[in-house]
Design a protein around this motif. Structure first.
Motif, PDB file in Angstrom:
ATOM      1  N   VAL A   1     -29.672 -42.597  -7.861  1.00 37.01           N
ATOM      2  CA  VAL A   1     -28.298 -43.101  -7.825  1.00 37.01           C
ATOM      3  C   VAL A   1     -28.282 -44.564  -8.271  1.00 37.01           C
ATOM      4  O   VAL A   1     -29.131 -45.350  -7.848  1.00 37.01           O
ATOM      5  N   LEU A   2     -27.337 -44.904  -9.123  1.00 33.07           N
ATOM      6  CA  LEU A   2     -27.177 -46.305  -9.518  1.00 33.07           C
ATOM      7  C   LEU A   2     -26.226 -47.008  -8.558  1.00 33.07           C
ATOM      8  O   LEU A   2     -25.283 -46.389  -8.042  1.00 33.07           O
ATOM      9  N   ASP A   3     -26.461 -48.291  -8.343  1.00 30.01           N
ATOM     10  CA  ASP A   3     -25.613 -49.102  -7.468  1.00 30.01           C
ATOM     11  C   ASP A   3     -24.367 -49.518  -8.269  1.00 30.01           C
ATOM     12  O   ASP A   3     -24.363 -50.549  -8.942  1.00 30.01           O
ATOM     13  N   ILE A   4     -23.327 -48.688  -8.190  1.00 30.85           N
ATOM     14  CA  ILE A   4     -22.143 -48.961  -9.019  1.00 30.85           C
ATOM     15  C   ILE A   4     -21.388 -50.200  -8.543  1.00 30.85           C
ATOM     16  O   ILE A   4     -20.691 -50.842  -9.322  1.00 30.85           O
ATOM     17  N   GLY A   5     -21.531 -50.532  -7.262  1.00 30.61           N
ATOM     18  CA  GLY A   5     -20.901 -51.755  -6.757  1.00 30.61           C
ATOM     19  C   GLY A   5     -21.495 -52.975  -7.436  1.00 30.61           C
ATOM     20  O   GLY A   5     -20.780 -53.903  -7.840  1.00 30.61           O
ATOM     21  N   ARG A   6     -22.813 -52.961  -7.593  1.00 29.60           N
ATOM     22  CA  ARG A   6     -23.504 -54.089  -8.217  1.00 29.60           C
ATOM     23  C   ARG A   6     -23.173 -54.189  -9.712  1.00 29.60           C
ATOM     24  O   ARG A   6     -22.929 -55.270 -10.235  1.00 29.60           O
TER      25      ARG A   6
ATOM     26  N   ALA B   1     -11.695 -48.923  -6.504  1.00 27.52           N
ATOM     27  CA  ALA B   1     -11.108 -50.255  -6.380  1.00 27.52           C
ATOM     28  C   ALA B   1     -12.152 -51.229  -5.827  1.00 27.52           C
ATOM     29  O   ALA B   1     -12.334 -52.336  -6.353  1.00 27.52           O
ATOM     30  N   GLU B   2     -12.872 -50.800  -4.793  1.00 21.44           N
ATOM     31  CA  GLU B   2     -13.902 -51.669  -4.191  1.00 21.44           C
ATOM     32  C   GLU B   2     -15.077 -51.897  -5.130  1.00 21.44           C
ATOM     33  O   GLU B   2     -15.660 -52.978  -5.174  1.00 21.44           O
ATOM     34  N   ALA B   3     -15.460 -50.848  -5.860  1.00 20.61           N
ATOM     35  CA  ALA B   3     -16.638 -50.956  -6.735  1.00 20.61           C
ATOM     36  C   ALA B   3     -16.303 -51.595  -8.084  1.00 20.61           C
ATOM     37  O   ALA B   3     -17.207 -51.812  -8.895  1.00 20.61           O
ATOM     38  N   GLY B   4     -15.032 -51.875  -8.315  1.00 13.43           N
ATOM     39  CA  GLY B   4     -14.650 -52.497  -9.591  1.00 13.43           C
ATOM     40  C   GLY B   4     -14.760 -51.548 -10.767  1.00 13.43           C
ATOM     41  O   GLY B   4     -15.051 -51.956 -11.890  1.00 13.43           O
ATOM     42  N   ILE B   5     -14.511 -50.270 -10.516  1.00 15.00           N
ATOM     43  CA  ILE B   5     -14.582 -49.269 -11.595  1.00 15.00           C
ATOM     44  C   ILE B   5     -13.244 -49.246 -12.333  1.00 15.00           C
ATOM     45  O   ILE B   5     -12.190 -49.135 -11.709  1.00 15.00           O
ATOM     46  N   SER B   6     -13.304 -49.339 -13.647  1.00 18.59           N
ATOM     47  CA  SER B   6     -12.075 -49.291 -14.449  1.00 18.59           C
ATOM     48  C   SER B   6     -11.617 -47.851 -14.630  1.00 18.59           C
ATOM     49  O   SER B   6     -10.436 -47.540 -14.468  1.00 18.59           O
ATOM     50  N   ILE B   7     -12.551 -46.982 -15.024  1.00 22.58           N
ATOM     51  CA  ILE B   7     -12.220 -45.564 -15.218  1.00 22.58           C
ATOM     52  C   ILE B   7     -13.338 -44.715 -14.621  1.00 22.58           C
ATOM     53  O   ILE B   7     -14.514 -44.889 -14.963  1.00 22.58           O
TER      54      ILE B   7
END
Lengths: 78, 381
Positions: free
Chosen positions: B153-158, B186-192
């Motif tokens: 798993v990648l750390d998507i938050g980072r 929203a918390e992880a800063g994901i655009s899409i």
């Protein structure tokens, strides 16, 4: 053929907004239902909310509460 | 059959999913095509499912949950709709072809420039490399949340933080994690966020979507009938209509909605914990068998319930066929549509045998699979 009557018609910018508005109105026990968009508003297709004319104050309040923008809000014979 | 190919699709679904699809097949009309009860019933189930998915993934606007047939379609829409000529994109060696091929096509046809974050022999990334690869023309980071091959798993938050600091779009392929790990875009800063409905979400095949966070202009990948604004010569601008030309899979979405209720009521954490207990149990057993190679990072705290192995030098296709034919165990072999990951692991020729666990698997099935691996190893190594 059902006789035409005056109704307060609300048209929306998207079907999503129409569905959100219907859900809110039904939760509030509002009188009304979704109908095909009347041609007096648009020659396209889509959904509009139809209420009794006397519900205008409530309808405006529901729009404000939900943050949904009406594309049109007018009295029509439908 | 012992079904251990849940990373491909969950074959065993909650009973409520089939019930919802069966009911939808006899009660739903075509959403947005009319105002009769059938059409409105379809509209309502689709509207509510959008709202549920928005809450589930932390997407601020439910109208920006777009339905597609699968993750691949969602990724094509996201990538082709936001990236073009003059752009530089950072992606990773963990990616599935559903990310790689749209990017390679943009590279070939529009001159989009690509850079890849490497994976080490255990399939891990160096997060600082994302930062090092950023250039003035970088438009986006496109990456998977988890490798479909190793389960890392990648750390998507980072990564999302890096994207935010550099004002980059952050497009995430959540094919392996949606419904298995908590995601708050929203918390992880994901655009899409691109997801599929038929894997860990336990919904029907033919469901999936993308969630768009905020004011992002995604150009339509397809245009056509929408049921609204029929005399407009162009695709309507408003989401979700803008990206949903053609009849939606209302029947499948009804099933996905039921699956989402099941996951929410059962608890995402409980489902994931059960699957990981089985994966860990299998891992412990197969690592004790002489000649078994296991791929991926099993020291990581968070991973997907995937255990990918090879049995000595045995062709992974032969190993999988033996598991299926002689032991009745269904697994995936070969290259798994992840060519760069195989290069990093050194398994381009042999491929790899992937065991992936789901909510409906049991420890007895897990043990039977480990015994089957031991039996094949004994006969071939």
């Amino acid at each position: 053929m059902r006789k035409k009557e005056e109704r307060l018609i609300v048209a929306f910018f998207s079907t999503h907004d129409a569905m959100a508005f219907e859900e809110y109105c039904l939760q509030c026990g509002a009188e009304g239902r979704l109908i095909p968009l009347p041609r007096e508003i648009s020659a396209g297709c889509g959904l509009a909310w139809s209420s009794p004319p006397e519900a205008e104050t409530d309808v405006r309040k529901y729009l404000e509460n939900t943050g949904i923008q009406a594309q049109h809000l007018k009295l029509l014979m439908v | 059959m012992i079904y251990l190919d849940n990373a491909a699709t969950t074959m065993h679904k909650p009973p409520c999913v089939a019930e919802a699809v069966a009911k939808a097949l006899t009660t739903l009309g075509n959403a947005s095509r009319g105002a009769h009860d059938g059409a409105l019933s379809s509209n309502r189930i689709i509207y509510r499912t959008r709202a549920s998915l928005a809450a589930f993934f932390g997407c601020p606007r439910s109208e920006q949950v777009i339905f597609t047939n699968n993750s691949t379609e969602a990724l094509n829409i996201a990538i082709n709709g936001t990236i073009g000529s003059g752009d530089h994109v950072i992606t990773t060696c963990l990616e599935h072809n559903s990310v790689l091929r749209p990017l390679y096509r943009l590279q070939a046809e529009q001159g989009v420039r690509l850079d890849f974050v490497d994976a080490d022999p255990q399939g891990r990334v160096d997060y600082d490399q994302f930062e090092r690869l950023i250039r003035p023309d970088t438009r986006a980071i496109v990456c998977t949340h988890a490798s479909n091959l190793t389960g890392n798993v990648l750390d998507i938050g980072r990564i999302g933080q890096i994207a935010k600091e550099h004002s980059l779009l952050f497009i995430v392929d959540a094919s392996q994690t949606a419904g298995s790990l908590p995601i708050n875009m929203a918390e992880a800063g994901i655009s899409i966020l691109c997801f599929t409905g038929h894997k860990s979400m336990m919904g029907p095949q033919g469901t999936g979507g993308l969630c768009i966070n905020g004011d992002i202009d995604v150009k339509p990948f397809k245009v056509g009938g929408t049921g609204v604004q029929s005399f407009l010569t162009t695709q309507p601008e408003e989401y979700p209509t803008r990206l949903e030309a053609g009849t939606l899979n209302g029947h499948g979405i009804a099933g996905l909605s039921a699956a989402l209720v099941f996951i929410t009521e059962t608890g995402l954490e409980q489902i994931h914990a059960h699957e990981m207990r089985l994966a860990r149990r299998f891992y412990e057993k197969v690592t004790a068998i002489p000649g078994i190679k296991v791929y991926g990072d099993f020291e990581a705290k968070i991973r997907c319930p995937i255990v990918t192995i090879n049995i000595g030098e045995l062709d992974s296709a032969i190993a999988a066929d033996e598991l299926g034919f002689s032991y009745g165990i269904a697994v995936r072999a070969g290259a798994h549509c992840a060519p760069l990951m195989h290069k990093a692991l050194g398994t381009e020729e042999q491929g790899a045998v992937r065991f992936s666990f789901g909510y409906y698997n049991t420890k007895e099935e897990c043990d039977a699979a480990a015994e089957a691996v031991a039996g094949i190893a004994e006969g071939t190594i």
